[in-house]
Design an enzyme around this catalytic site. Structure first.
Site, PDB file in Angstrom:
ATOM      1  N   THR B 148       0.879  -1.189   0.000  1.00 59.92           N
ATOM      2  CA  THR B 148       0.000   0.000   0.000  1.00 59.92           C
ATOM      3  C   THR B 148       0.908   1.228   0.000  1.00 59.92           C
ATOM      4  OG1 THR B 148      -0.224  -0.144   2.406  1.00 59.92           O
ATOM      5  CG2 THR B 148      -1.974  -1.120   1.090  1.00 59.92           C
ATOM      6  N   LYS B 170       3.599  -6.878   4.168  1.00 60.82           N
ATOM      7  CA  LYS B 170       3.288  -5.505   3.795  1.00 60.82           C
ATOM      8  C   LYS B 170       2.897  -4.766   5.070  1.00 60.82           C
ATOM      9  CE  LYS B 170       0.180  -3.319   3.589  1.00 60.82           C
ATOM     10  NZ  LYS B 170      -0.800  -2.465   4.375  1.00 60.82           N
ATOM     11  N   THR B 181      -0.579  -3.131  11.095  1.00 61.28           N
ATOM     12  CA  THR B 181      -1.410  -3.261   9.906  1.00 61.28           C
ATOM     13  C   THR B 181      -0.580  -3.911   8.918  1.00 61.28           C
ATOM     14  OG1 THR B 181      -2.704  -1.392  10.059  1.00 61.28           O
ATOM     15  CG2 THR B 181      -2.423  -2.198   7.922  1.00 61.28           C
ATOM     16  N   ASN B 380      -0.545  10.658   6.866  1.00 64.00           N
ATOM     17  CA  ASN B 380      -1.749  10.163   7.508  1.00 64.00           C
ATOM     18  C   ASN B 380      -2.868  11.195   7.570  1.00 64.00           C
ATOM     19  OD1 ASN B 380      -1.305   7.325   8.263  1.00 64.00           O
ATOM     20  ND2 ASN B 380       0.535   8.223   9.152  1.00 64.00           N
TER      21      ASN B 380
END
EC number: 2.3.1.35
Lengths: 385, 385
Positions: B148, B170, B181, B380
């Site tokens: 990502t 990932k 995550t 973010n």
């Protein structure tokens, strides 16, 4: 007027050379009586600064006659030399006021680890100068002298029936549960014993300063002290007094939130229909602690997915798939699934209201926080505190 | 080679149109056997995504034959429609491979709340395409398709005696305890039953991924799955196998840390002489969670005062006034008081080692984290995930 709004108090703020800016950095608040009842709450951090260790002992008997505060150095983790500095500071004030050192509360704020001989010399000289500068209208001077990264002094007053309670606060960062990096002095001319002051203060801080969580960090020096002179001759009902102190603390907490380091949003997280108030607080706090969510708010992104990811880490009793999330009145998530489009939310105002309906009980709590911004990172990487 | 390093595996990565960049976004890893033993660990977040809810059931019998992974949408909090999408994805893969849907693990990553009809259509078409693209050397394609905000694919291989274990990962943000995550697929040609795989995997993740805490946020989709083909015909000793899996996971964890969103420092927090390993982990994690400390590190400020303020908030057994703190080998604080001058520390390298000696016991733990930077806030706030 703040700490000098109530009858029986004098205050001052002087330049002691602790701040590199040359601005006032030592403040003094004195209770002229007739009563000298007092109460205080301190940081729940186990790493407590020397002034906190000292002042906890001062308050043990419910009596305090003066509070001396310095910015420009936290006097924390400075060894036995640092504790002696705090002790000497109380003695300097006591000598000047002809009271006992054991009735002098000491508060310090600034860089941890700062407390050498030069620091001590300046604090002692500043304390003596502050005693000479005391004035019945010195509240603003005192409120200014305790500022660190604050952009303005923080003061408030609440009027009772024949009595009043006022206060000043500092603290623009490190706001966290169990109190922020925050020094607060409250004064009242109500005539109440120390035990009543203590109950009112704990009741007030529990729902105000303890629910202000700017960045999840907890300071080593937090102190909230309440002095009562009894000069009004009025002994209010405890409930009325506690309500006034709560209103005062809520006002000061909002001022602290509004001046948090680098923040671009003042966020009110309201959690409703929780099984317990404790659950509601835990859920609200989990949002305040989510860097991902707080960065999204900075970017004006009403990221309700990050809200759910944050609350899923709590132990509170609720079903993550039965939760509604609203941003500024727009319900974006209903029962754990998308509801209104995020484009309906206007995130541009500084004030943001996040409403979380847990559909689990009937209790509620509100947490105040701020977003995570470039300026927060800048201030806390460039400025050592 | 990563997931195709061990014998018995094929993999692929294809473009399904989920990523706006047009880069590959659906990956498939298939175990050709003869064994199909498997184990997995999932996010401890109570807010679990649909693929996690599905895959927990798949792994209940210790058997899995394929893992399909998509980026470009987390399929979390997408209602019953979203769960049906996960189910259909497993069925699409199962049909193409002529296996049971109940043996297909599904992983998703991306924006929470994303999972509409268009998303479903793309994931299903991509899954079928991925099955057609399977290749014995498809590991790199698969590792690329799961990225990502990662800047590069993350792969590692550890060789055993006649067997090997490899993997891909990932995750460049939201790294947190109880897993980041993070999607990780590990494959081995060792011949071990599911229970042994499970023990080895839990032992490995406990001291690797579980101690990587980039920003304190915990994802809804974290999955680490280990597939064993038995194709080597070798059944290694469990201890040897667990050691290899731990080495592999440690390698991948370091790669995740090194690619954390916006980070400018890779920080190793080593806590020694704690009463228990749990205490050491809690103390180390409190540093990783301190925004104030992590912003200071970004500013190359070895702010040991913020270290002590952070650890003072823990429940671990130690005396804050008996702690030593070193930055990159320079002891700045000895027994809660200043030691060497902060100017002796070189903070410019990306790698930073913070050593905390609690002087309380004999246990130790190491936590990996990253600093809080302008780029973290930027990524973010600008990127919705």
């Amino acid at each position: 007027m703040s700490v000098t709004a109530a009858r029986g108090f004098e205050a001052s703020g002087v330049v002691a050379g602790l701040k590199s800016t040359g601005l006032p950095d030592v403040a003094l608040v004195v209770n002229r009586g007739p009563s000298s009842a007092a109460a205080a709450v301190f940081t729940s951090n186990r790493a407590k600064a020397n002034p906190v260790l000292w002042s906890q002992q001062v308050l043990a008997d419910g009596v305090a006659r003066a509070v001396v505060l310095n910015s420009g150095g936290a006097n924390c983790f400075t060894g036995s030399f640092g504790f002696q500095t705090t002790h000497s500071t109380a003695e300097a004030v006591a000598d000047a006021l002809e009271i006992g050192a054991g009735d002098v509360v000491v508060c310090s704020t600034g860089l941890i680890g700062t407390g050498d001989q030069a620091f001590r010399d300046k604090v002692l000289a500043g304390s003596r100068a502050a005693a000479l500068a005391l004035a019945p209208d010195g509240g603003r001077d005192a409120a200014s002298a305790i500022m660190t990264t604050d952009t303005h002094p923080k003061e408030a007053v609440v009027q009772g029936d024949g009595w009043s309670v006022g206060g000043m606060a500092k603290g623009a960062g490190m706001l966290a549960p169990g109190l922020a990096t925050m020094l607060v002095v409250l004064t009242t001319d109500a005539d109440l014993p120390a035990a009543a002051l203590d109950r009112a203060l704990r009741q007030a801080t529990r729902v105000t300063f303890d629910r202000l969580d700017s960045d999840g960090c907890m300071s080593t020096n937090d102190t909230v002290v309440l002095l009562a002179s009894g000069a009004s001759g009025v002994a209010p009902a405890e409930a009325d007094f506690a309500a006034a102190v709560t209103e005062l603390c809520a006002d000061l907490a909002r001022q602290l939130q509004g001046d948090a380091e680098g923040a671009s949003h003042d966020i009110t997280v309201e959690v409703v229909n929780a099984v317990s108030e404790q659950d509601a607080v835990e859920v609200g706090r989990s949002l305040a602690r989510s860097n991902l969510l707080m960065a999204a708010v900075f970017g004006n992104d009403p990221n309700w997915g990050r809200v759910l990811a944050a609350i899923g880490t709590t132990q509170a009793e609720f079903d993550p798939y039965d939760v509604d999330v609203s941003f500024n009145g727009v319900r974006l998530c209903a029962k754990g699934a998308p509801d209104r489009p995020v484009t309906e939310v206007d995130m541009t105002p500084r004030a943001l209201h996040i409403l979380l309906d847990l559909h689990a009980g009937s209790e509620t709590a509100t947490i105040l926080t701020n977003d995570l911004t470039h300026d927060y990172v800048h201030e806390n990487s460039a400025y050592s505190s």
